[in-house]
Enzyme design. Structure first.
Site, PDB file in Angstrom:
ATOM      1  N   LYS A 156      90.515 119.559 122.158  1.00 14.21           N
ATOM      2  CA  LYS A 156      90.091 119.522 120.750  1.00 14.21           C
ATOM      3  C   LYS A 156      88.894 118.599 120.592  1.00 14.21           C
ATOM      4  O   LYS A 156      88.659 117.701 121.408  1.00 14.21           O
ATOM      5  CB  LYS A 156      91.228 119.044 119.838  1.00 14.21           C
ATOM      6  CG  LYS A 156      91.786 117.638 120.126  1.00 14.21           C
ATOM      7  CD  LYS A 156      91.035 116.484 119.520  1.00 14.21           C
ATOM      8  CE  LYS A 156      91.598 115.126 119.915  1.00 14.21           C
ATOM      9  NZ  LYS A 156      90.717 113.994 119.709  1.00 14.21           N
TER      10      LYS A 156
ATOM     11  N   PRO B 169      88.649 116.661 130.114  1.00 17.07           N
ATOM     12  CA  PRO B 169      88.388 115.328 130.690  1.00 17.07           C
ATOM     13  C   PRO B 169      89.545 114.363 130.462  1.00 17.07           C
ATOM     14  O   PRO B 169      90.104 114.316 129.366  1.00 17.07           O
ATOM     15  CB  PRO B 169      87.128 114.842 129.966  1.00 17.07           C
ATOM     16  CG  PRO B 169      86.654 115.950 129.103  1.00 17.07           C
ATOM     17  CD  PRO B 169      87.618 117.088 129.164  1.00 17.07           C
ATOM     18  N   VAL B 170      89.894 113.614 131.508  1.00 20.86           N
ATOM     19  CA  VAL B 170      91.005 112.659 131.438  1.00 20.86           C
ATOM     20  C   VAL B 170      90.553 111.431 130.625  1.00 20.86           C
ATOM     21  O   VAL B 170      89.467 110.889 130.874  1.00 20.86           O
ATOM     22  CB  VAL B 170      91.441 112.247 132.870  1.00 20.86           C
ATOM     23  CG1 VAL B 170      92.488 111.140 132.829  1.00 20.86           C
ATOM     24  CG2 VAL B 170      91.984 113.469 133.618  1.00 20.86           C
TER      25      VAL B 170
ATOM     26  N   GLY C 174      89.377 111.304 127.724  1.00 20.40           N
ATOM     27  CA  GLY C 174      88.034 111.631 127.240  1.00 20.40           C
ATOM     28  C   GLY C 174      87.911 111.799 125.745  1.00 20.40           C
ATOM     29  O   GLY C 174      86.843 112.153 125.247  1.00 20.40           O
ATOM     30  N   GLY C 175      88.998 111.616 124.994  1.00 25.27           N
ATOM     31  CA  GLY C 175      88.927 111.818 123.545  1.00 25.27           C
ATOM     32  C   GLY C 175      89.030 113.281 123.151  1.00 25.27           C
ATOM     33  O   GLY C 175      88.657 113.672 122.045  1.00 25.27           O
TER      34      GLY C 175
ATOM     35  N   GLY D 285      93.516 115.597 126.156  1.00 26.17           N
ATOM     36  CA  GLY D 285      93.982 116.179 127.417  1.00 26.17           C
ATOM     37  C   GLY D 285      95.448 115.882 127.697  1.00 26.17           C
ATOM     38  O   GLY D 285      96.214 116.779 128.072  1.00 26.17           O
ATOM     39  N   GLY D 286      95.865 114.635 127.504  1.00 26.00           N
ATOM     40  CA  GLY D 286      97.270 114.279 127.732  1.00 26.00           C
ATOM     41  C   GLY D 286      98.174 114.993 126.739  1.00 26.00           C
ATOM     42  O   GLY D 286      99.262 115.465 127.096  1.00 26.00           O
ATOM     43  N   SER D 287      97.715 115.097 125.501  1.00 23.57           N
ATOM     44  CA  SER D 287      98.494 115.805 124.479  1.00 23.57           C
ATOM     45  C   SER D 287      98.608 117.281 124.828  1.00 23.57           C
ATOM     46  O   SER D 287      99.656 117.908 124.628  1.00 23.57           O
ATOM     47  CB  SER D 287      97.819 115.652 123.108  1.00 23.57           C
ATOM     48  OG  SER D 287      97.703 114.294 122.766  1.00 23.57           O
ATOM     49  N   ALA D 288      97.512 117.852 125.347  1.00 20.53           N
ATOM     50  CA  ALA D 288      97.534 119.262 125.751  1.00 20.53           C
ATOM     51  C   ALA D 288      98.592 119.481 126.824  1.00 20.53           C
ATOM     52  O   ALA D 288      99.359 120.454 126.783  1.00 20.53           O
ATOM     53  CB  ALA D 288      96.157 119.680 126.264  1.00 20.53           C
TER      54      ALA D 288
ATOM     55  N   ASP E 203      98.584 113.665 118.460  1.00 19.92           N
ATOM     56  CA  ASP E 203      97.735 114.852 118.623  1.00 19.92           C
ATOM     57  C   ASP E 203      98.480 116.035 119.231  1.00 19.92           C
ATOM     58  O   ASP E 203      97.917 117.125 119.345  1.00 19.92           O
ATOM     59  CB  ASP E 203      96.549 114.534 119.554  1.00 19.92           C
ATOM     60  CG  ASP E 203      95.523 113.615 118.900  1.00 19.92           C
ATOM     61  OD1 ASP E 203      95.647 113.326 117.699  1.00 19.92           O
ATOM     62  OD2 ASP E 203      94.593 113.197 119.615  1.00 19.92           O
TER      63      ASP E 203
HETATM   64  O1  C5P Z   1     100.161 108.917 118.903  1.00 21.48           O
HETATM   65  P1  C5P Z   1      99.590 108.436 120.188  1.00 21.48           P
HETATM   66  O2  C5P Z   1     100.641 107.921 121.125  1.00 21.48           O
HETATM   67  O3  C5P Z   1      98.689 109.421 120.848  1.00 21.48           O
HETATM   68  O4  C5P Z   1      98.682 107.198 119.819  1.00 21.48           O
HETATM   69  C1  C5P Z   1      98.158 106.353 120.807  1.00 21.48           C
HETATM   70  C2  C5P Z   1      97.692 105.064 120.156  1.00 21.48           C
HETATM   71  O5  C5P Z   1      96.550 105.311 119.334  1.00 21.48           O
HETATM   72  C3  C5P Z   1      98.700 104.428 119.237  1.00 21.48           C
HETATM   73  O6  C5P Z   1      99.579 103.597 119.930  1.00 21.48           O
HETATM   74  C4  C5P Z   1      97.807 103.639 118.300  1.00 21.48           C
HETATM   75  O7  C5P Z   1      97.356 102.446 118.915  1.00 21.48           O
HETATM   76  C5  C5P Z   1      96.587 104.533 118.164  1.00 21.48           C
HETATM   77  N1  C5P Z   1      96.676 105.412 116.982  1.00 21.48           N
HETATM   78  C6  C5P Z   1      96.510 104.856 115.724  1.00 21.48           C
HETATM   79  N2  C5P Z   1      96.593 105.660 114.625  1.00 21.48           N
HETATM   80  C7  C5P Z   1      96.807 106.984 114.751  1.00 21.48           C
HETATM   81  C8  C5P Z   1      96.968 107.571 116.021  1.00 21.48           C
HETATM   82  C9  C5P Z   1      96.895 106.749 117.133  1.00 21.48           C
HETATM   83  O8  C5P Z   1      96.289 103.658 115.581  1.00 21.48           O
HETATM   84  N3  C5P Z   1      96.855 107.741 113.665  1.00 21.48           N
END
Ligand code: C5P
Length: 313
Positions: A14, A103-104, A106-107, A110-113, A145
């Site tokens: 994404k 990309p690992v 990479g924003g 990828g991990g969520s996918a 995500d």
């Molecule tokens: O939800 P996820 O585990 O992917 O989020 C990883 C980290 O990103 C969270 O621990 C938090 O530090 C940050 N995050 C946040 N606000 C969000 C989503 C993620 O601060 N809405």
């Protein structure tokens, strides 16, 4: 009915075309207005049954950057298989083979996918036929995500990004992506965002109506004018070289460029497929990124492939 043969699933990356970040919440997350757009870069996750008398979840990972992907419970795909099995009271006996193209760190989720892919692959393998709403709840437990990786297309994410409203989306939109050397940690980027904001009051995040209209009508110049990412200053502060990458993509004729999510991948919206290819070539030649890719959006969400007709190429 449980499947007896491997179940391959394809899951898209994404880009956030709007990422409006609210103040830090007491639970450590931030409220978001997060407009997700799925793009045609894919990871593949294949679930293969293993000997049921030796329950357990094993995982392999191949592809660029896979040496940085954990192969234990820190891997979101493993956790996905675990929580699905627990949800149905099963002892899992499965091997998950992940092939990365996203990309690992990479924003680009990828991990969520991989988590969404593992959930769908195991649900199919085990014949558990989990209703979609329950699958989405399990996705939300795994990460903010992950629900979007299952759904694909385009969606507005509220809350911490997990409460989705699917969006109508025109297109295709053509993109060039600049892939960076190494990743950025999402929590660190959010922390840097809070630090940069200091005591400045932060408004409640809202989706931009002009951006939603541009998405709906497939109007690339209007979408380009509306692209925003509140995490971009934080990502650039942690990786100052991204400023040069963004400048190189814009100089190459992108309608607009921005950091993808928490970065460090940079995304460039192009007028058409030819422009996207030229932007990617210029980005490669600029030496400001590890590699460049082109793709289109929207892409479908996690999809079970026909094992006999699709390769992972
Ligand atoms: O939800 P996820 O585990 O992917 O989020 C990883 C980290 O990103 C969270 O621990 C938090 O530090 C940050 N995050 C946040 N606000 C969000 C989503 C993620 O601060 N809405």
């Amino acid at each position: 009915m449980p499947a007896t043969t491997p179940v391959p699933v394809r899951v898209p990356a994404k880009v956030n075309v709007q990422l409006a970040v609210g103040p830090l919440r007491p639970d450590g997350f931030h409220d978001l207005a997060n407009v997700f757009l799925a793009v045609g870069l894919y990871d593949h996750v294949t679930a293969t049954p293993t000997d049921p008398s030796v329950p357990g979840i094993t995982v392999t990972c191949a592809g660029p950057g896979s040496e940085h992907v954990p192969l234990d419970r820190a891997n979101l795909a493993v956790r996905a298989a675990e929580i699905l099995a627990a949800h149905h009271g099963l002892a899992p006996a499965v091997r998950l083979d992940i092939v990365k193209d996203i990309p690992v760190a990479g924003g680009m989720a990828g991990g969520s996918a991989d988590a969404a892919g593992a959930l769908l692959a195991c649900d199919t393998l085990w014949g558990t036929a989990t209703p979609r709403a329950q699958l989405l709840d399990l996705c939300a437990e795994l990460g903010s995500d992950v629900p979007f990786s299952l759904v694909g297309g385009a969606a507005l994410g509220r809350g911490r990004g997990e409460k989705l409203t699917e969006l109508a989306v025109g297109g295709p939109f053509h993109w060039g992506f600049a892939l960076a050397d190494g990743g950025l940690s999402t929590p660190e980027v959010y922390r840097a965002c809070d630090r940069l904001r200091g005591d400045t009051p932060v408004a409640a995040p809202e989706a931009d109506p002009a951006l939603l209209a541009a998405l709906r009508t497939g109007d690339a110049p209007a979408l380009a004018a509306a692209l925003t990412n509140d995490l971009q200053p934080a990502a650039v502060s942690l990786r100052p070289s991204l400023a040069a990458t963004l400048a190189a993509g814009t100089a190459a004729g992108a309608l607009a460029g921005l950091v993808s999510g928490s970065g460090p991948t940079c995304a460039f919206l192009a007028a058409d497929a030819g422009a996207a290819a030229r932007i990617a070539r210029s980005l490669t030649d600029s030496g400001t990124c590890r590699a460049a890719r082109t793709t289109t959006a929207p892409a479908p969400g996690a999809t079970v492939l026909d094992a006999t007709s699709e390769s992972h190429a």
